[in-house]
Design a protein around this motif. Structure first.
Motif, PDB file in Angstrom:
ATOM      1  N   UNK A   4     -29.929 -15.258  15.572  1.00 57.14           N
ATOM      2  CA  UNK A   4     -30.865 -15.946  14.917  1.00 57.14           C
ATOM      3  C   UNK A   4     -30.647 -15.989  13.703  1.00 57.14           C
ATOM      4  N   UNK A   5     -29.507 -16.260  13.307  1.00 55.77           N
ATOM      5  CA  UNK A   5     -28.875 -16.408  11.673  1.00 55.77           C
ATOM      6  C   UNK A   5     -29.335 -17.745  11.200  1.00 55.77           C
ATOM      7  N   UNK A   6     -29.328 -17.994  10.044  1.00 56.07           N
ATOM      8  CA  UNK A   6     -30.002 -19.127   9.743  1.00 56.07           C
ATOM      9  C   UNK A   6     -29.306 -20.578  10.046  1.00 56.07           C
ATOM     10  N   UNK A   7     -28.017 -20.347  10.134  1.00 55.70           N
ATOM     11  CA  UNK A   7     -27.032 -21.698  10.673  1.00 55.70           C
ATOM     12  C   UNK A   7     -27.356 -21.808  12.290  1.00 55.70           C
ATOM     13  N   UNK A   8     -27.646 -20.857  12.998  1.00 51.97           N
ATOM     14  CA  UNK A   8     -27.737 -21.042  14.229  1.00 51.97           C
ATOM     15  C   UNK A   8     -29.373 -21.319  14.729  1.00 51.97           C
ATOM     16  N   UNK A   9     -30.327 -21.050  13.809  1.00 50.08           N
ATOM     17  CA  UNK A   9     -31.597 -21.563  14.170  1.00 50.08           C
ATOM     18  C   UNK A   9     -31.651 -22.958  13.743  1.00 50.08           C
ATOM     19  N   UNK A  10     -30.812 -23.398  12.615  1.00 46.17           N
ATOM     20  CA  UNK A  10     -30.888 -24.748  12.251  1.00 46.17           C
ATOM     21  C   UNK A  10     -29.996 -25.748  13.464  1.00 46.17           C
ATOM     22  N   UNK A  11     -29.180 -25.018  13.935  1.00 50.30           N
ATOM     23  CA  UNK A  11     -28.506 -25.665  15.223  1.00 50.30           C
ATOM     24  C   UNK A  11     -29.377 -25.812  16.444  1.00 50.30           C
ATOM     25  N   UNK A  12     -29.963 -24.960  16.593  1.00 50.99           N
ATOM     26  CA  UNK A  12     -31.111 -24.902  17.600  1.00 50.99           C
ATOM     27  C   UNK A  12     -32.380 -26.069  17.459  1.00 50.99           C
ATOM     28  N   UNK A  13     -32.763 -26.167  16.261  1.00 48.28           N
ATOM     29  CA  UNK A  13     -33.616 -27.313  15.932  1.00 48.28           C
ATOM     30  C   UNK A  13     -32.974 -28.464  15.916  1.00 48.28           C
ATOM     31  N   UNK A  14     -31.608 -28.622  15.602  1.00 48.12           N
ATOM     32  CA  UNK A  14     -30.793 -29.786  15.702  1.00 48.12           C
ATOM     33  C   UNK A  14     -30.420 -30.194  16.992  1.00 48.12           C
ATOM     34  N   UNK A  15     -30.706 -29.365  18.067  1.00 42.64           N
ATOM     35  CA  UNK A  15     -30.288 -29.685  19.430  1.00 42.64           C
ATOM     36  C   UNK A  15     -28.787 -29.310  19.583  1.00 42.64           C
ATOM     37  N   UNK A  16     -28.307 -28.648  18.635  1.00 42.34           N
ATOM     38  CA  UNK A  16     -26.773 -28.355  19.101  1.00 42.34           C
ATOM     39  C   UNK A  16     -26.665 -27.165  19.862  1.00 42.34           C
ATOM     40  N   UNK A  17     -27.631 -26.411  19.702  1.00 37.50           N
ATOM     41  CA  UNK A  17     -27.652 -25.121  20.380  1.00 37.50           C
ATOM     42  C   UNK A  17     -28.962 -24.931  21.214  1.00 37.50           C
ATOM     43  N   UNK A  18     -28.974 -24.407  22.620  1.00 37.14           N
ATOM     44  CA  UNK A  18     -30.159 -24.311  23.259  1.00 37.14           C
ATOM     45  C   UNK A  18     -31.282 -23.492  22.786  1.00 37.14           C
ATOM     46  N   UNK A  19     -30.438 -22.051  22.332  1.00 38.85           N
ATOM     47  CA  UNK A  19     -31.348 -20.873  22.070  1.00 38.85           C
ATOM     48  C   UNK A  19     -30.787 -19.894  21.300  1.00 38.85           C
ATOM     49  N   UNK A  20     -31.426 -19.090  20.648  1.00 40.02           N
ATOM     50  CA  UNK A  20     -30.743 -17.756  20.045  1.00 40.02           C
ATOM     51  C   UNK A  20     -31.750 -16.659  20.212  1.00 40.02           C
ATOM     52  N   UNK A  21     -31.257 -15.453  20.757  1.00 42.69           N
ATOM     53  CA  UNK A  21     -31.854 -14.147  20.614  1.00 42.69           C
ATOM     54  C   UNK A  21     -31.911 -13.895  19.406  1.00 42.69           C
ATOM     55  N   UNK A  22     -33.331 -13.655  18.836  1.00 41.68           N
ATOM     56  CA  UNK A  22     -33.645 -13.319  17.410  1.00 41.68           C
ATOM     57  C   UNK A  22     -33.710 -11.623  17.133  1.00 41.68           C
ATOM     58  N   UNK A  23     -32.768 -11.292  16.595  1.00 38.89           N
ATOM     59  CA  UNK A  23     -32.748  -9.930  15.972  1.00 38.89           C
ATOM     60  C   UNK A  23     -33.521 -10.103  14.713  1.00 38.89           C
TER      61      UNK A  23
END
Length: 310
Positions: A255-274
Motif C-alpha cells: 500500500x505505497x502511495x503510488x499503489x493506492x493511487x493506482x488502485x483508486x484509478x482502477x489500474x490495480x485491483x487491490x493492495x495489502x496494506x502494511x
C-alpha cells in the motif's frame, strides 16, 4: 609462602569476579548497553534499500520515534547488496551503537552479521524480514503469510474461483517473499478451475516486474490475475499489461502511495496494506524497552488490511 598463598587467593578471586561478569544475560546486557559510553542511546538501522518507498517510510517512522525519545538513529542503506549490508552492520558495531535494527536483504546471508553483533553484546531486532540464524531479541513485521492469503482469497472471489494466475516473487531467500508466497498458495492451490501458470522472481523491483511480466505475457494470453509480492513489482506488471492491451486483475502488497493511487484509478485491483511507519516506530520503541531490560515478545505483528477502490 604465606604471602604467595595470599597473592594466589587474590588472583583467584579476581578471576572468579571476571568470569561472573562475562555470564551476564542478554537482558542485563541490553539494560546496561549505553553505546559508546557517553550515556546517549544510539540505535543502528540497517535497511535493505532506500530505493523502495516502503522502506523509506519505515525509516521515517523509526526516525520519528527516535527523535521523540531523545535517541540517535544511525541509518545505513544496503542498496539491496548483501555484502554491503554486512559491511554496514560491522560499521555500526564499531561505532558501539546501543542496539541494531536489521531489515535483511537475505535472511540466510545476514546470519553472520547478526552473530557479529551477538559477539559484541549488542541486541539485535529484525524488521519486516527475519534472519534465519543468530540471536535475535524480537522480530517486528506484518503477518506476511496472512497477507498473502488475503491477496489470494480476494483474487479467487474476484475471478469466481476460476482462471489462470501469475505470481511475481520477491527476492529469493527473504522471509517476506517466502511468507507472502506461502499464504498466497495456501489460498489458491488445490482449487478446481484455478491454476498458477507462472511464478517468477522480480526481486521486489518495478523495472524487473515490468520485464518479467512482459515475458510472461508473450507466452500466455489467458491470464486472469497477477499477485505481486510487493507494489513495486505490481506497478511494473501494470505497465506491461497496459502496453499489451489486455485486462488483467493485479494485486500488490505494501500500500505505497503510488499503489493506492493506482488502485483508486482502477489500474490495480487491490493492495495489502502494511504500515511501514508503524513498523519503524514499533521497532524503535521496542529497542528502548530492550535497553531498559524489559521483556518483549519474540515476535511482534503489525496490523494489515486490504485496500480496494474507494
Amino acid at each position: 609462602m604465606k604471602k604467595m598463598y595470599a597473592s594466589l587467593t587474590v588472583i583467584m578471586a579476581i578471576v572468579l569476579v571476571l568470569a561472573g561478569c562475562s555470564t551476564n544475560s542478554n537482558k542485563e546486557a541490553g539494560a546496561n548497553n549505553k553505546g559508546d559510553g557517553t550515556g546517549k542511546i544510539t540505535i543502528g538501522l540497517s535497511v535493505s534499500t532506500q530505493n523502495n518507498p516502503f522502506f523509506v517510510t519505515l525509516k521515517d517512522g523509526a526516525e520519528k520515534a527516535a527523535k521523540e525519545a531523545g535517541a540517535t538513529l544511525v541509518v545505513v542503506d544496503a542498496q539491496d547488496d548483501t555484502a554491503k549490508q554486512i559491511s554496514g552492520i560491522e560499521d555500526l558495531i564499531q561505532k558501539k551503537v546501543s542496539v541494531i535494527l536489521i531489515n535483511p536483504t537475505d535472511s540466510d546471508a545476514i546470519v553472520t552479521a547478526v552473530e557479529s553483533a551477538n559477539k559484541a553484546n549488542i541486541p539485535v531486532i529484525t524488521v519486516d524480514r527475519a534472519a534465519n540464524g543468530g540471536e535475535v531479541v524480537t522480530h517486528i513485521a506484518s503477518d506476511n503469510v496472512n497477507g498473502g492469503k488475503m491477496a489470494g482469497e480476494y483474487i479467487l472471489k474476484a475471478l469466481g474461483d476460476k482462471g489462470n494466475l501469475v505470481e511475481l516473487q520477491g527476492i529469493a531467500g527473504t522471509s517476506a517473499a517466502n511468507d507472502r508466497g506461502q499464504g498466497f498458495h495456501e489460498a489458491v492451490d488445490g482449487k478446481d478451475g484455478v491454476k498458477v501458470i507462472a511464478s517468477q522472481p522480480a526481486d521486489f523491483d518495478r523495472a524487473k516486474g515490468l520485464s518479467v511480466m512482459e515475458n510472461i505475457l508473450q507466452g500466455n494470453k489467458d491470464i486472469g490475475a497477477v499477485f505481486a509480492h510487493n507494489d513495486e513489482m505490481a506497478l511494473g506488471a501494470v505497465q506491461a499489461i497496459q502496453a499489451s492491451g489486455q485486462k488483467i486483475l493485479v494485486v500488490g502488497f505494501d500500500a505505497t502511495d503510488d499503489a493506492v493511487k493506482a488502485v483508486n484509478d482502477g489500474q490495480m485491483a487491490a493492495t495489502v496494506a502494511q504500515k511501514p511507519a508503524s513498523i519503524g516506530e514499533t521497532a524503535v520503541k521496542t529497542a528502548l524497552q530492550v535497553l531498559k531490560g524489559e521483556t518483549v515478545e519474540k515476535s511482534i505483528a503489525v496490523e494489515l488490511e486490504l485496500i480496494t477502490k474507494k
